[in-house]
Design a protein around this motif. Structure first.
Motif, mmCIF file in Angstrom:
data_model
loop_
_atom_site.group_PDB
_atom_site.id
_atom_site.type_symbol
_atom_site.label_atom_id
_atom_site.label_comp_id
_atom_site.label_asym_id
_atom_site.label_seq_id
_atom_site.Cartn_x
_atom_site.Cartn_y
_atom_site.Cartn_z
ATOM 1 N N THR A 1 0.820 -1.207 0.000
ATOM 2 C CA THR A 1 0.000 0.000 0.000
ATOM 3 C C THR A 1 0.850 1.252 0.000
ATOM 4 O OG1 THR A 1 -0.094 -0.054 2.413
ATOM 5 C CG2 THR A 1 -1.860 -1.162 1.233
ATOM 6 N N ARG B 1 -5.228 2.321 -4.057
ATOM 7 C CA ARG B 1 -5.508 2.560 -2.642
ATOM 8 C C ARG B 1 -7.007 2.402 -2.371
ATOM 9 N NH1 ARG B 1 -2.562 5.337 1.169
ATOM 10 N NH2 ARG B 1 -3.707 6.391 2.829
ATOM 11 N N PHE C 1 -8.932 -0.404 -0.025
ATOM 12 C CA PHE C 1 -9.892 -0.061 1.029
ATOM 13 C C PHE C 1 -11.223 -0.777 0.809
ATOM 14 C CE2 PHE C 1 -7.862 4.338 2.101
ATOM 15 C CZ PHE C 1 -6.764 3.672 2.630
ATOM 16 N N THR C 2 -11.642 -0.873 -0.448
ATOM 17 C CA THR C 2 -12.896 -1.556 -0.766
ATOM 18 C C THR C 2 -12.828 -3.028 -0.376
ATOM 19 O OG1 THR C 2 -13.377 -0.056 -2.602
ATOM 20 C CG2 THR C 2 -14.482 -2.189 -2.628
ATOM 21 N N ALA D 1 -12.919 -3.336 3.361
ATOM 22 C CA ALA D 1 -14.277 -3.072 3.844
ATOM 23 C C ALA D 1 -15.156 -4.318 3.695
ATOM 24 C CB ALA D 1 -14.888 -1.901 3.083
ATOM 25 N N ALA E 1 -6.530 -3.006 8.333
ATOM 26 C CA ALA E 1 -6.979 -1.726 7.784
ATOM 27 C C ALA E 1 -6.087 -0.583 8.251
ATOM 28 C CB ALA E 1 -8.430 -1.462 8.201
ATOM 29 N N MET F 1 -5.984 2.966 6.288
ATOM 30 C CA MET F 1 -7.407 3.222 6.087
ATOM 31 C C MET F 1 -7.872 4.163 7.205
ATOM 32 S SD MET F 1 -10.415 0.361 5.669
ATOM 33 C CE MET F 1 -12.072 0.772 5.122
ATOM 34 N N ASN G 1 -13.495 5.746 7.978
ATOM 35 C CA ASN G 1 -13.906 4.689 7.050
ATOM 36 C C ASN G 1 -14.183 3.392 7.790
ATOM 37 O OD1 ASN G 1 -12.792 6.750 5.407
ATOM 38 N ND2 ASN G 1 -12.394 5.288 3.759
ATOM 39 N N ILE G 2 -13.307 3.075 8.746
ATOM 40 C CA ILE G 2 -13.479 1.850 9.529
ATOM 41 C C ILE G 2 -14.784 1.898 10.306
ATOM 42 C CG2 ILE G 2 -12.527 0.483 11.426
ATOM 43 C CD1 ILE G 2 -9.731 1.415 10.520
ATOM 44 N N THR H 1 -17.839 1.583 8.021
ATOM 45 C CA THR H 1 -18.004 0.228 7.500
ATOM 46 C C THR H 1 -18.636 -0.685 8.540
ATOM 47 O OG1 THR H 1 -16.078 0.486 6.037
ATOM 48 C CG2 THR H 1 -16.804 -1.757 6.512
#
Length: 246
Positions: free
Chosen positions: A13, A21, A25-26, A29, A57, A62, A66-67, A70
């Protein structure tokens, strides 16, 4: 522990383009959503699988927002994502052992695509457990030492103090091995000590080490196969016992 050459099995990464990137992340998730559903909890203290994915993550940088989003999405009553974990096993060129871990909402689509990659690049999709018996699942944490300013003995002692089971220095990094249950706790402890992690996740490590391909055509086919797997949105991880020339 010998045989784990650098960290070629880990998705890089660091310095990745924005598109890669976002793709990383997708995929994380998806893994997080499945971990919440399988573990029945959005609290990593009560869901060890989720704790492991969160460690992965964070090592991939990440964002915490975002975490959090999700996990909230996975817990939401209106969440219609229906991903499931699927593992495929087979052989690459010259019998290289390959394990493909996927998160998919369509088994038929993913199986067809995975089989196509094996067939196209001189490999073949095998039956369940045809190669996984020769791998061990471990927690693997990679510590950044690109500037080579970290002292090996200090890092090793810190890693062992944090609960690591084994340690291996490499060019520009240190690899820390743990049990699968301990990877999240050890990653958190190392981060608290100020170490920058390049990756923290479960990996499949070949019991007999890695092999080198000598035929140029086999090398090209193996790399193209891995590139296809990396670009596939359903594929989470690919483990193999090929040691590239890097």
């Amino acid at each position: 522990m010998s045989g784990h050459s650098k960290w070629h099995n880990i998705q890089k990464t660091k310095g990745a383009a924005d598109a890669k990137r976002a793709q990383a992340f997708t995929k994380i998730a998806r893994e997080m959503i499945v971990a919440v559903k399988e573990g029945g909890s959005g609290d990593p203290n009560n869901n060890s699988r989720l704790a492991t994915v969160i460690a992965k993550a964070k090592a991939a940088n990440m964002p915490n927002d975002n975490i959090k989003r999700t996990i909230e999405k996975a817990l939401g009553s209106g969440n219609t994502d229906n991903y499931e974990r699927v593992t495929y096993e087979g052989y690459g060129p010259s019998g290289v052992a390959v394990i493909v871990e996927a998160m998919t909402d369509n088994r038929n689509r993913t199986a067809s695509e995975v089989r196509h990659y094996f067939d196209k690049y001189n490999g073949n999709l095998g039956a369940a457990n045809c190669v996984s018996w020769s791998f061990d699942r471990k927690g693997v944490i990679v510590i950044d030492n690109e500037d080579e300013d970290l002292e090996e003995d200090t890092v090793m002692m810190d890693a062992l103090d944090c609960g690591a089971a084994d340690f291996e220095p490499d060019e520009g990094s240190f690899t820390v091995y743990t049990s699968t249950e301990d990877v999240a706790a050890v990653a958190e402890a190392l981060t608290a000590k100020g170490y920058k992690l390049l990756s923290a996740q479960e990996e499949m490590i070949p019991q007999q080490g890695y092999i080198k391909l000598t035929d140029e055509g086999d090398i090209k086919n193996m790399q193209k196969m891995l590139d296809c797997f990396e670009e596939n949105e359903d594929v989470q991880n690919v483990w193999h016992n090929w040691e590239d020339a890097e």
